[in-house]
Design a protein around this motif. Sequence first.
Motif, mmCIF file in Angstrom:
data_model
loop_
_atom_site.group_PDB
_atom_site.id
_atom_site.type_symbol
_atom_site.label_atom_id
_atom_site.label_comp_id
_atom_site.label_asym_id
_atom_site.label_seq_id
_atom_site.Cartn_x
_atom_site.Cartn_y
_atom_site.Cartn_z
ATOM 1 N N ARG A 38 -3.848 -26.045 -3.891
ATOM 2 C CA ARG A 38 -2.501 -26.043 -4.472
ATOM 3 C C ARG A 38 -1.856 -27.431 -4.503
ATOM 4 N NH1 ARG A 38 0.705 -21.756 -5.486
ATOM 5 N NH2 ARG A 38 -1.240 -21.101 -6.420
ATOM 6 N N ARG A 96 3.590 1.273 -9.173
ATOM 7 C CA ARG A 96 4.216 0.002 -8.763
ATOM 8 C C ARG A 96 3.454 -1.217 -9.301
ATOM 9 N NH1 ARG A 96 5.009 3.787 -5.163
ATOM 10 N NH2 ARG A 96 7.037 3.991 -4.108
ATOM 11 N N MET A 111 -2.996 -5.993 2.300
ATOM 12 C CA MET A 111 -2.942 -7.435 2.059
ATOM 13 C C MET A 111 -3.863 -7.790 0.905
ATOM 14 S SD MET A 111 -0.709 -7.953 4.122
ATOM 15 C CE MET A 111 -0.403 -9.701 4.172
ATOM 16 N N LYS A 171 14.233 -12.778 -7.908
ATOM 17 C CA LYS A 171 13.281 -11.995 -8.705
ATOM 18 C C LYS A 171 13.591 -12.067 -10.189
ATOM 19 C CE LYS A 171 12.057 -8.737 -5.019
ATOM 20 N NZ LYS A 171 11.701 -7.330 -4.697
ATOM 21 N N PHE A 184 -2.919 -7.293 -2.097
ATOM 22 C CA PHE A 184 -2.527 -6.423 -3.231
ATOM 23 C C PHE A 184 -1.079 -6.675 -3.585
ATOM 24 C CE2 PHE A 184 -4.908 -2.893 -5.113
ATOM 25 C CZ PHE A 184 -6.154 -3.156 -4.581
ATOM 26 N N HIS A 238 1.917 -8.370 -6.465
ATOM 27 C CA HIS A 238 2.324 -9.733 -6.840
ATOM 28 C C HIS A 238 3.706 -9.679 -7.484
ATOM 29 C CE1 HIS A 238 2.205 -13.753 -8.598
ATOM 30 N NE2 HIS A 238 1.234 -13.990 -7.754
ATOM 31 N N GLY A 240 0.445 -17.544 0.941
ATOM 32 C CA GLY A 240 -0.931 -18.057 1.046
ATOM 33 C C GLY A 240 -1.670 -17.565 2.277
ATOM 34 N N PHE A 262 0.149 3.050 -6.129
ATOM 35 C CA PHE A 262 -0.167 1.670 -6.531
ATOM 36 C C PHE A 262 -0.030 1.514 -8.040
ATOM 37 C CE2 PHE A 262 -1.521 -0.342 -2.632
ATOM 38 C CZ PHE A 262 -1.720 0.754 -1.803
ATOM 39 N N ASN A 288 -4.667 -9.411 -5.890
ATOM 40 C CA ASN A 288 -4.212 -10.741 -6.298
ATOM 41 C C ASN A 288 -5.251 -11.782 -5.897
ATOM 42 O OD1 ASN A 288 -3.702 -11.501 -3.509
ATOM 43 N ND2 ASN A 288 -1.902 -10.203 -3.625
ATOM 44 N N ALA A 341 -2.035 -14.750 3.100
ATOM 45 C CA ALA A 341 -2.604 -13.423 2.813
ATOM 46 C C ALA A 341 -4.122 -13.467 2.810
ATOM 47 C CB ALA A 341 -2.091 -12.904 1.468
ATOM 48 N N ASP A 394 -5.686 -13.538 -3.490
ATOM 49 C CA ASP A 394 -6.131 -13.594 -2.089
ATOM 50 C C ASP A 394 -7.093 -12.476 -1.715
ATOM 51 O OD1 ASP A 394 -2.841 -14.646 -1.656
ATOM 52 O OD2 ASP A 394 -4.589 -15.883 -1.183
ATOM 53 N N HIS A 427 0.782 -22.494 -9.727
ATOM 54 C CA HIS A 427 1.179 -21.116 -10.088
ATOM 55 C C HIS A 427 2.675 -21.037 -10.330
ATOM 56 C CE1 HIS A 427 0.338 -16.643 -9.974
ATOM 57 N NE2 HIS A 427 -0.582 -17.166 -10.760
HETATM 58 C C1 SDX Z 1 0.373 -15.268 -3.335
HETATM 59 O O1 SDX Z 1 4.205 -16.038 -6.334
HETATM 60 C C2 SDX Z 1 3.009 -16.438 -6.479
HETATM 61 O O2 SDX Z 1 2.624 -16.876 -7.550
HETATM 62 C C3 SDX Z 1 2.157 -16.363 -5.221
HETATM 63 C C4 SDX Z 1 0.681 -16.683 -5.382
HETATM 64 C C5 SDX Z 1 0.465 -18.148 -5.773
HETATM 65 O O3 SDX Z 1 -0.578 -18.446 -6.384
HETATM 66 O O4 SDX Z 1 1.293 -18.990 -5.369
HETATM 67 O O5 SDX Z 1 0.107 -15.868 -6.402
HETATM 68 C C6 SDX Z 1 -0.097 -16.474 -4.082
HETATM 69 O O6 SDX Z 1 1.217 -15.382 -2.498
HETATM 70 C C7 SDX Z 1 -0.208 -13.917 -3.699
HETATM 71 C C8 SDX Z 1 0.451 -12.741 -2.878
HETATM 72 C C9 SDX Z 1 -0.235 -12.706 -1.498
HETATM 73 N N1 SDX Z 1 0.468 -11.705 -0.617
HETATM 74 C C10 SDX Z 1 -0.090 -10.560 -0.284
HETATM 75 O O7 SDX Z 1 -1.167 -10.151 -0.718
HETATM 76 C C11 SDX Z 1 0.718 -9.752 0.729
HETATM 77 C C12 SDX Z 1 0.795 -8.274 0.295
HETATM 78 N N2 SDX Z 1 1.625 -8.180 -0.918
HETATM 79 C C13 SDX Z 1 3.014 -7.840 -0.730
HETATM 80 O O8 SDX Z 1 3.597 -8.279 0.454
HETATM 81 C C14 SDX Z 1 3.832 -8.021 -2.010
HETATM 82 O O9 SDX Z 1 3.145 -7.408 -3.026
HETATM 83 C C15 SDX Z 1 4.241 -9.406 -2.468
HETATM 84 C C16 SDX Z 1 4.914 -10.169 -1.383
HETATM 85 C C17 SDX Z 1 3.064 -10.178 -2.954
HETATM 86 C C18 SDX Z 1 5.216 -9.236 -3.644
HETATM 87 O O10 SDX Z 1 6.323 -8.626 -3.144
HETATM 88 P P1 SDX Z 1 7.604 -8.293 -4.081
HETATM 89 O O11 SDX Z 1 7.418 -8.809 -5.474
HETATM 90 O O12 SDX Z 1 8.815 -8.715 -3.329
HETATM 91 O O13 SDX Z 1 7.533 -6.743 -4.239
HETATM 92 P P2 SDX Z 1 8.114 -5.732 -3.188
HETATM 93 O O14 SDX Z 1 7.776 -6.193 -1.797
HETATM 94 O O15 SDX Z 1 9.532 -5.496 -3.522
HETATM 95 O O16 SDX Z 1 7.232 -4.444 -3.501
HETATM 96 C C19 SDX Z 1 7.595 -3.548 -4.561
HETATM 97 C C20 SDX Z 1 7.105 -2.175 -4.089
HETATM 98 C C21 SDX Z 1 7.666 -1.791 -2.725
HETATM 99 O O17 SDX Z 1 7.673 -0.387 -2.646
HETATM 100 P P3 SDX Z 1 9.062 0.416 -3.019
HETATM 101 O O18 SDX Z 1 10.172 -0.205 -2.180
HETATM 102 O O19 SDX Z 1 9.263 0.197 -4.512
HETATM 103 O O20 SDX Z 1 8.766 1.846 -2.661
HETATM 104 O O21 SDX Z 1 5.667 -2.229 -3.905
HETATM 105 C C22 SDX Z 1 5.371 -1.999 -2.528
HETATM 106 C C23 SDX Z 1 6.637 -2.271 -1.748
HETATM 107 O O22 SDX Z 1 6.643 -1.553 -0.532
HETATM 108 N N3 SDX Z 1 4.300 -2.955 -2.179
HETATM 109 C C24 SDX Z 1 3.243 -2.673 -1.424
HETATM 110 C C25 SDX Z 1 2.473 -3.838 -1.427
HETATM 111 N N4 SDX Z 1 3.082 -4.785 -2.158
HETATM 112 C C26 SDX Z 1 4.213 -4.224 -2.623
HETATM 113 N N5 SDX Z 1 2.866 -1.547 -0.776
HETATM 114 C C27 SDX Z 1 1.712 -1.616 -0.078
HETATM 115 N N6 SDX Z 1 0.901 -2.703 -0.018
HETATM 116 C C28 SDX Z 1 1.260 -3.832 -0.688
HETATM 117 N N7 SDX Z 1 0.489 -4.918 -0.631
#
Ligand code: SDX
Length: 429
Positions: free
Chosen positions: A390, A358, A304, A48, A306, A308, A267, A355, A363, A269, A365, A231
């Motif tokens: 991609r 945090r 899903m 990170k 949401f 990044h 992806g 939200f 995003n 997602a 997707d 990306h």
């Molecule tokens: C892509 O990296 C890239 O550039 C990727 C991408 C590309 O073009 O290549 O942009 C494409 O992969 C987009 C992301 C698609 N994934 C999703 O939509 C899946 C849902 N999102 C999450 O799983 C998450 O947000 C990630 C995986 C995208 C990012 O995760 P991080 O950076 O590791 O953040 P984290 O999991 O540590 O979350 C931080 C906090 C946590 O809460 P706390 O521990 O602080 O209390 O935010 C929360 C998480 O629980 N959180 C969410 C959430 N995403 C983060 N809570 C609810 N729903 C969510 N979607």
Amino acid sequence: MSETAKIELDGKSYELPVIEGTEKEKGIDISKLRGGTGGYITLDPGFKNTGSTKSAITYLDGENGILRYRGYPIEQLAEKASFLEVAYLLIYGELPSSQEFETFTTSITNHTLVHEDMKQFFEAYPAQAHPMGILASMVCSLSTFYPESLDPDRGPEAKDLTIHRLIAKLPTLAAWSYKNALRHPIMYPNNKYDYTQNFLHMMYAMPTSDYEMDPVIVSALNTLLILHADHEQNCSTSTVRIVGSSHANLYSSISAGINALWGPLHGGANQAVIEMLEKIANDGGDVDKWVVKAKDKSDSFRLMGFGHRVYKNFDPRATIIKKACDDVLDKLGVDDPLLDIAKKLEKVALEDEYFKERNLYPNVDFYSGIIYKAIGIPTEMFTVMFAIGRLPGWIAQWKEMIENGEPIGRPRQIYTGENERDYVQFQDR
Ligand code: SDX
């Protein structure tokens, strides 16, 4: 006067060089840390806070929602360029002249056919085979049909041929995996079409009937492919780089990237978003209930589409896709209740403290699946569309890594297992 970072370890002080990128990003260069400090390394699960490379391809500013390919803002490229123009830009570093573009597109057009022997692989897959599993296997199998591709360092002409073959054949392999699922006859590429049109032709035409090209659909697909083209050092791109760093061939490196992209946190997602919206719709459309579930740590449900790792503001691609959503559905006369649920979900989430604090925004997707659905792409093919988009980015990143002579990727670790102990056979446990 170059900046340095000072650290104190075991009563000694050390200075580490600070490097600055062309957009004033700064990083502490720790490449000499372990040797210089008697063994200290850094630890950063998920990388990170860790940069893996210096790259001139894509610039992201997560705080300000900026995305540029080789300096060109994504908003301009999405509106004005063709996908193959953007592919050329990412891979070769500059937008092509009309002559260069003609040469590039002609080469791609002439390599869209897949070796006839590969058809047997498709016939062996079950109808319910996920197309990402087929695609990853087929791309790796290309290395068996083109042994000259096995050496990534074979000089620019050989490298370009391998690159052009892959860009040309991926849509063919993707469309054939879809036809395999339907147990429909495959459609061969037709050189009268451009890249995006050819994909739609292979997906939806039948031996008995042509597919009627709708310019709205072709344009929407072209935009979606551009928005997904690169990306920087995301999960799948980092996978391509680390596999390629062992000097495995391009096809096997890209196959690894396809597998990494498949995951629902990456992806995958876009497929998971539609499945989530359908679940909410089938549950009566109560988005408040699902936002509560997404915030509940004891509930595995996440929103899903949401959040990044980098964007702590709106993903600029999501902004463009959301606008395209309204436009495409309106022009196609599609009224998709899932879009209404998505907009309600977005509104509720963006007003919710959990939200907001945090920095969780929609995003790329979140809305893309709704457009894919509107233009007839089946849900299981959504991540395949992401892979087609991609591909030029993965290739550009692989090429930069190879041409910069970067070392094999091999991270260190902090061991937390047992200390030394002697072997005793059949110890009573
Ligand atoms: C892509 O990296 C890239 O550039 C990727 C991408 C590309 O073009 O290549 O942009 C494409 O992969 C987009 C992301 C698609 N994934 C999703 O939509 C899946 C849902 N999102 C999450 O799983 C998450 O947000 C990630 C995986 C995208 C990012 O995760 P991080 O950076 O590791 O953040 P984290 O999991 O540590 O979350 C931080 C906090 C946590 O809460 P706390 O521990 O602080 O209390 O935010 C929360 C998480 O629980 N959180 C969410 C959430 N995403 C983060 N809570 C609810 N729903 C969510 N979607």
